[in-house]
Design a protein around this motif. Structure first.
Motif, PDB file in Angstrom:
ATOM      1  N   LEU A 269       0.816  -1.212   0.000  1.00  0.00           N
ATOM      2  CA  LEU A 269       0.000   0.000   0.000  1.00  0.00           C
ATOM      3  C   LEU A 269       0.854   1.268   0.000  1.00  0.00           C
ATOM      4  O   LEU A 269       0.373   2.347  -0.359  1.00  0.00           O
ATOM      5  CB  LEU A 269      -0.923   0.021   1.221  1.00  0.00           C
ATOM      6  N   TRP A 270       2.100   1.140   0.416  1.00  0.00           N
ATOM      7  CA  TRP A 270       2.939   2.327   0.604  1.00  0.00           C
ATOM      8  C   TRP A 270       3.974   2.495  -0.508  1.00  0.00           C
ATOM      9  O   TRP A 270       4.145   3.593  -1.052  1.00  0.00           O
ATOM     10  CB  TRP A 270       3.636   2.255   1.967  1.00  0.00           C
ATOM     11  N   PHE A 271       4.675   1.436  -0.853  1.00  0.00           N
ATOM     12  CA  PHE A 271       5.801   1.531  -1.794  1.00  0.00           C
ATOM     13  C   PHE A 271       5.379   1.144  -3.212  1.00  0.00           C
ATOM     14  O   PHE A 271       4.351   0.504  -3.426  1.00  0.00           O
ATOM     15  CB  PHE A 271       6.944   0.620  -1.336  1.00  0.00           C
ATOM     16  N   TYR A 276      12.551   1.349  -5.648  1.00  0.00           N
ATOM     17  CA  TYR A 276      13.669   0.398  -5.651  1.00  0.00           C
ATOM     18  C   TYR A 276      15.016   1.098  -5.751  1.00  0.00           C
ATOM     19  O   TYR A 276      15.990   0.696  -5.118  1.00  0.00           O
ATOM     20  CB  TYR A 276      13.535  -0.596  -6.812  1.00  0.00           C
ATOM     21  N   GLN A 277      15.087   2.173  -6.546  1.00  0.00           N
ATOM     22  CA  GLN A 277      16.374   2.841  -6.745  1.00  0.00           C
ATOM     23  C   GLN A 277      16.931   3.379  -5.431  1.00  0.00           C
ATOM     24  O   GLN A 277      18.126   3.248  -5.154  1.00  0.00           O
ATOM     25  CB  GLN A 277      16.237   3.975  -7.761  1.00  0.00           C
ATOM     26  N   SER A 288       6.606  -9.362  -4.600  1.00  0.00           N
ATOM     27  CA  SER A 288       7.400  -8.147  -4.753  1.00  0.00           C
ATOM     28  C   SER A 288       6.532  -6.892  -4.760  1.00  0.00           C
ATOM     29  O   SER A 288       5.338  -6.934  -5.042  1.00  0.00           O
ATOM     30  CB  SER A 288       8.182  -8.223  -6.066  1.00  0.00           C
ATOM     31  N   ILE A 289       7.174  -5.771  -4.438  1.00  0.00           N
ATOM     32  CA  ILE A 289       6.565  -4.463  -4.662  1.00  0.00           C
ATOM     33  C   ILE A 289       6.427  -4.276  -6.169  1.00  0.00           C
ATOM     34  O   ILE A 289       7.393  -4.441  -6.913  1.00  0.00           O
ATOM     35  CB  ILE A 289       7.448  -3.346  -4.062  1.00  0.00           C
ATOM     36  N   ASP A 294      -0.310  -0.619  -9.839  1.00  0.00           N
ATOM     37  CA  ASP A 294      -0.749  -1.719  -8.970  1.00  0.00           C
ATOM     38  C   ASP A 294      -1.045  -1.190  -7.570  1.00  0.00           C
ATOM     39  O   ASP A 294      -2.102  -1.481  -6.988  1.00  0.00           O
ATOM     40  CB  ASP A 294       0.326  -2.807  -8.896  1.00  0.00           C
ATOM     41  N   ARG A 295      -0.111  -0.432  -7.024  1.00  0.00           N
ATOM     42  CA  ARG A 295      -0.288   0.105  -5.670  1.00  0.00           C
ATOM     43  C   ARG A 295      -1.541   0.968  -5.566  1.00  0.00           C
ATOM     44  O   ARG A 295      -2.352   0.802  -4.652  1.00  0.00           O
ATOM     45  CB  ARG A 295       0.938   0.938  -5.260  1.00  0.00           C
TER      46      ARG A 295
END
Length: 448
Positions: A269-271, A276-277, A288-289, A294-295
């Motif tokens: 919900l957050w990331f 990732y960078q 995975s995030i 999607d989020r």
């Protein structure tokens, strides 16, 4: 004689409403919910002034990994339950992939004994399924077990369940919800080999969303949902991470009547992949995030009831482990201490209402897993309460982390609210930055 505590002047967030009311607690249970005028006539032994605070039912986290037994260099039930208390979480349900995994009554009893001695908050443990223990675990006492965990399509130790007959037996006969981790192992293995050919043994962490891809999730989740529909099983799909999976879930049926439910976890919900960078290994988790789309779609699914509950998938590892190259770096991150205030930030951004936060983090977990007398602020219920100051800014740093691992993916962020007190079974376990000596945690029980 009953010990009476009066919680006064706060705003209760409960069952779709925010209400100014006082709460009278007697011997660990809520005995009355009244207006201030009514409660002024009450006699009590202790008063807690909740002026300016939001009072939630204690948050129930139904998806945590506290690492005990076998992995206590990373975390243990004592340290992680303390982190839970600081975050307003008053009850947890822990997953079975410890060392050894919790796949029998004997191993379940071992965890229960540890928690009875060491947990600061209420506790329960999933029992894990394997390809060869279905008959044994189906015979357990499910009044004290909230669910069976199945790693379906993705290997965790020796807990991958890929035998069709075993899956059908479990789905057809389980008296409790089956919580599934859905990712396709064959897709993950193929993508792993493909990226090793491109990058060798030290790729960037941004490939994680491609190795553990949306395709791997949707293929496995589809299989689980289809099997649940065929067998009539109560299925709970954990940590939904993709927009594509949402089409598999029903948002028209009331939660009490749903046979298939879906969970979002705070990291998803957050990331997003944009993080990732900067954060790399700190946000490597399974599933995975994924993308920002999607989020954001999962966030919206909280409001239309496609997603039924919010948990954390709290999964601590030491930083020295997380700092290893991609293929050696373990997946998972700690999040339970800051889960409530992270979701409060979503409320402040008008992504979800505060009442929805209570629904997804308090009410829904209790409904989905049939937890007895918790998850709501109601007379006759256990007095599990979380007190949040919605206007208390705080900067999150690794140094503030209670979890044994000593770090957080939220390091450096400023959140605009703060958990100031947590009550478990009518006793404060955390208040004004201090842990009390109250030993009041109980084992969760479940309606059959």
């Amino acid at each position: 004689m009953a010990h009476r505590i009066l919680i006064g002047n706060g705003k209760i967030v409960n069952e779709g409403h925010i209400t100014e009311a006082d709460i009278l607690i007697e011997d660990g249970f809520i005995s009355e919910i009244t207006t201030s005028n009514q409660s002024s006539n009450q006699t009590y032994d202790e008063f807690f002034d909740a002026s300016g605070l939001l009072i939630f039912p204690g948050f129930i986290d139904t998806h945590v990994h506290f690492r005990e037994p076998g992995l206590t260099h990373k975390a243990d039930i004592r340290s992680e339950s303390m982190a839970a208390a600081v975050g307003g979480v008053t009850s947890f349900m822990e997953m079975p992939n410890t060392k050894p995994p919790t796949v029998s009554q004997e191993l379940l009893d071992q965890k229960l004994n540890i928690a009875k001695e060491n947990s600061v908050v209420n506790y329960s443990f999933f029992v894990g399924a394997t390809n060869d223990n279905a008959e044994e675990i189906l015979g357990l006492d499910f009044s004290k077990i909230g669910g069976i965990k199945v790693f379906m399509g993705s290997s965790t130790g020796n807990m991958l369940v890929n035998n069709p007959k075993t899956l059908e037996t479990l789905f057809s006969n389980s008296p409790v919800p089956i919580a599934v981790h859905c990712e396709s192992e064959s897709i993950i293995k193929a993508e792993t080999e493909r990226f090793k050919e491109i990058y060798g043994e030290n790729p960037p962490f941004s490939i994680h969303e491609h190795i553990r891809s949306a395709k791997a999730c949707i293929e496995s989740t589809t299989l689980a949902v289809d099997l649940a529909k065929q067998t009539g099983a109560r299925l709970h799909v954990t940590h939904v991470s993709t927009k594509s999976e949402l089409k598999l879930f029903d948002n028209n049926t009331p939660l009490h009547n749903k046979k298939i439910t879906a969970e979002a976890v705070v990291p998803h919900l957050w990331f997003s992949d944009n993080d990732y960078q900067k954060l790399g290994a700190r946000i490597k988790c399974n599933p995975s995030i994924k993308t920002r789309n999607d989020r954001n779609t999962i966030r919206k699914a909280l409001n239309n009831n496609t997603i039924d509950s919010i948990a954390t998938d709290h999964a601590p590892h030491l930083l020295q482990e997380k700092n290893m190259p991609y293929f050696q770096c373990p997946s998972g991150m700690p999040s339970i201490q800051f889960s409530a205030i992270a979701v409060m930030e979503l409320c402040k951004k008008n992504i979800i209402p505060i009442t929805t936060m209570a629904t997804k983090m308090c009410h829904a977990p209790a409904i989905i897993f049939n937890i007895e007398k918790r998850g709501f602020i109601r007379t006759g219920y256990h007095a599990d309460l979380a007190f949040i100051n919605p206007n208390k800014k705080q900067k999150i740093t690794d140094k503030k982390v209670i979890s044994k691992c000593g770090w957080t993916p939220f390091d450096g962020l400023v959140f605009s609210s703060k958990v100031v007190a947590t009550m478990v079974n009518g006793k404060f376990v955390f208040k004004n930055e201090i842990f009390t000596q109250n030993k009041c945690a109980e084992q969760l029980t479940f309606k059959q």
